[in-house]
Scaffold this motif. Structure first.
Motif, PDB file in Angstrom:
ATOM      1  N   ARG A  31       2.503   4.674   6.245  1.00  0.00           N
ATOM      2  CA  ARG A  31       2.786   3.837   6.014  1.00  0.00           C
ATOM      3  C   ARG A  31       3.887   2.998   6.668  1.00  0.00           C
ATOM      4  O   ARG A  31       4.714   1.598   6.466  1.00  0.00           O
ATOM      5  CB  ARG A  31       3.000   4.105   4.287  1.00  0.00           C
ATOM      6  N   SER A  36       4.720  -0.228   4.213  1.00  0.00           N
ATOM      7  CA  SER A  36       3.117  -0.544   4.546  1.00  0.00           C
ATOM      8  C   SER A  36       2.935  -2.354   4.671  1.00  0.00           C
ATOM      9  O   SER A  36       2.344  -2.984   4.082  1.00  0.00           O
ATOM     10  CB  SER A  36       1.979  -0.193   3.427  1.00  0.00           C
ATOM     11  N   ALA A 260       1.137   9.681  -5.520  1.00  0.00           N
ATOM     12  CA  ALA A 260       1.609   8.118  -4.730  1.00  0.00           C
ATOM     13  C   ALA A 260       3.496   8.505  -4.280  1.00  0.00           C
ATOM     14  O   ALA A 260       3.803   9.252  -4.837  1.00  0.00           O
ATOM     15  CB  ALA A 260       2.356   6.952  -5.678  1.00  0.00           C
ATOM     16  N   ARG A 306      -2.597   6.301  -7.516  1.00  0.00           N
ATOM     17  CA  ARG A 306      -2.988   6.903  -6.783  1.00  0.00           C
ATOM     18  C   ARG A 306      -2.461   6.622  -5.391  1.00  0.00           C
ATOM     19  O   ARG A 306      -2.186   7.204  -4.748  1.00  0.00           O
ATOM     20  CB  ARG A 306      -4.379   7.317  -6.469  1.00  0.00           C
ATOM     21  N   CYS A 307      -2.643   5.148  -5.142  1.00  0.00           N
ATOM     22  CA  CYS A 307      -1.767   4.432  -4.157  1.00  0.00           C
ATOM     23  C   CYS A 307      -0.512   3.667  -4.314  1.00  0.00           C
ATOM     24  O   CYS A 307       0.693   4.303  -5.199  1.00  0.00           O
ATOM     25  CB  CYS A 307      -2.588   3.363  -3.428  1.00  0.00           C
ATOM     26  N   TRP A 347      -8.044   4.514  -2.558  1.00  0.00           N
ATOM     27  CA  TRP A 347      -7.750   6.045  -2.419  1.00  0.00           C
ATOM     28  C   TRP A 347      -6.135   5.594  -1.174  1.00  0.00           C
ATOM     29  O   TRP A 347      -5.620   5.968  -1.517  1.00  0.00           O
ATOM     30  CB  TRP A 347      -7.975   7.181  -1.438  1.00  0.00           C
ATOM     31  N   THR A 349      -3.747   3.608   0.595  1.00  0.00           N
ATOM     32  CA  THR A 349      -2.678   2.594  -0.265  1.00  0.00           C
ATOM     33  C   THR A 349      -2.628   0.986   0.248  1.00  0.00           C
ATOM     34  O   THR A 349      -3.223   1.335   1.979  1.00  0.00           O
ATOM     35  CB  THR A 349      -0.677   3.279   0.468  1.00  0.00           C
ATOM     36  N   SER A 391      -5.038   5.080   5.001  1.00  0.00           N
ATOM     37  CA  SER A 391      -3.916   3.937   4.417  1.00  0.00           C
ATOM     38  C   SER A 391      -3.937   3.640   6.048  1.00  0.00           C
ATOM     39  O   SER A 391      -4.150   4.366   6.881  1.00  0.00           O
ATOM     40  CB  SER A 391      -3.032   4.345   4.384  1.00  0.00           C
TER      41      SER A 391
END
Length: 412
Positions: A31, A36, A260, A306-307, A347, A349, A391
């Motif tokens: 991220r 992110s 997460a 999840r994210c 899945w 992010t 990601s």
């Protein structure tokens, strides 16, 4: 209570996530800086694998992997695995310009390589301080290369912790904080966190952790004056840990999500769980007092699935499958909820750029959502044509997607 040294950390007027000698635009870990978010990147909203629209290049990697890519200067770094039980491990560098392989370094797993079919031995995202690459695998093998692919050091963490392993995978990604590589390896066997000297590979500290499966990654919390901490969470609580000594500076008895990871958006640490918790870091109210780390808000509505959370300057975004929510960082209120239509098993992010939020389905479908203040609107729908669980990375005005068996650059 905090030590006096941590007072200096919180008194700083401005908190920032810093990395060693990083170039502008580098994406140095899971991220990026942990949020992110790249506010300057003007990335394409639309792209398509069949027509080639805005697909700068795509290449096949040597091994399969679901950890995200890094972008360091003119190279993209990915990890991969293959062979029997995915025991063959790879760290590879590809050219930002044309996707050509620059170097590939194979090694052999020493720990347990077994994972669920949807996961991979190469599931953690590597990390970098801008000078070195630190690649952790589910088999608890941790290797350090310089940017030319020369081996700097290697740690077989499973040798010291032979009961560490998870048949689903050990997916927690390493982070680099003030010259220390921090790993968080939690499972039903030998669970621990460790700080490793980034230059030498020497283990500086080891902390026992709760013996239960946890796939969340540690989150750096670093001030400009050099006082550094790491936020770690699991179902038993949240801890702020001194990156250099491993000392627990503060603990909160709130349950964190097992998948997460936390996000640091100064001055808040956003911890996902059954209820999302925002921990506020603030200065002492009077001279001689200790710094304050308190729970600012909790919300059982604003929480991801999840994210990990995505943070801008004043908003937090949570993905729940085909639903995306925006909330206020300061009070946790839900500002809007957007239905995205059918997305297959999200899945990865999402990432946020100046264009919008990129939400990636496991089948390679990508939706771009624009935050229009009081609502979120899908402005584009694109196809990568490959399975994506990792990601994405952002650098310059380009996106880098790590598919299970390849690497894709999207740029205008």
């Amino acid at each position: 209570m905090f030590r006096s040294r941590f007072l200096v950390f919180c008194v700083a007027a401005v908190f920032a996530l810093t990395t060693c000698t990083a170039h502008a635009g580098d994406w140095l870990g899971f991220r990026g800086d942990g949020r992110s978010f790249d506010p300057e990147a003007k990335t394409p909203a639309e792209f398509n694998f069949e027509s080639g629209k805005n697909i700068a290049w795509r290449v096949a990697t040597t091994g399969r992997g679901i950890g995200g890519p890094l972008v360091i200067g003119d190279q993209v770094i990915v990890t991969g695995c293959g062979g029997e039980d995915e025991r063959d491990l790879y760290v590879e560098s590809y050219s930002v310009a044309d996707g050509k392989l620059r170097w590939s370094r194979p090694m052999r797993a020493t720990g347990r390589p077994f994972t669920h079919p949807t996961s991979s031995n190469a599931s953690p995202t590597p990390a970098s301080d801008g000078e070195r690459i630190f690649a952790l695998f589910s088999s608890c093998d941790l290797v350090c290369y310089d940017l030319d692919g020369h081996l700097v050091w290697y740690r077989a963490l499973a040798i010291d912790h032979p009961k560490t392993g998870n048949d689903i995978s050990m997916s927690s990604s390493p982070v680099v904080v003030d010259g220390v590589v921090v790993v968080q390896l939690e499972n039903q066997g030998d669970s621990f966190a460790a700080g490793i000297d980034a230059s030498t590979g020497e283990i500086l500290w080891t902390n026992a952790r709760n013996a239960s499966s946890n796939w969340s990654s540690p989150q750096p919390v670093t001030s400009e004056d050099g006082i550094s901490a790491v936020a770690m969470h699991n179902g038993a609580g949240v801890e702020l840990v001194d990156a250099k000594s491993g000392e627990v500076l503060k603990r909160f008895d709130v349950s964190g999500d097992g998948t997460a990871s936390s996000t640091f958006a100064s001055p808040y640490i956003i911890v996902p769980g059954q209820s999302t918790t925002a921990i506020r870091l603030s200065a002492a109210e009077a001279a001689g007092d200790e710094a304050v780390a308190t729970i600012q808000w909790q919300s059982n509505k604003l929480r991801p699935q999840r994210c990990s959370p995505v943070a801008s300057n004043d908003r937090i975004y949570m993905g729940r499958g085909s639903t995306l929510m925006a909330g206020s960082i300061s009070d946790g209120s839900v500002l809007w909820t957007a239905r995205l239509g059918k997305l297959n098993n999200v899945w990865a992010t999402p990432v946020l750029t100046a264009t919008g939020l990129y939400v990636v389905g496991s089948d390679g479908k990508v939706l771009v959502v624009e935050d229009q203040g009081d609502k979120g609107k899908v402005i584009a729908e694109s196809e990568l044509g490959e399975s994506v669980l990792a990601s994405p990375a952002v650098s310059g005005n380009a996106l880098y997607f790590r598919s299970e068996n390849g690497l894709i650059k999207v740029a205008g």
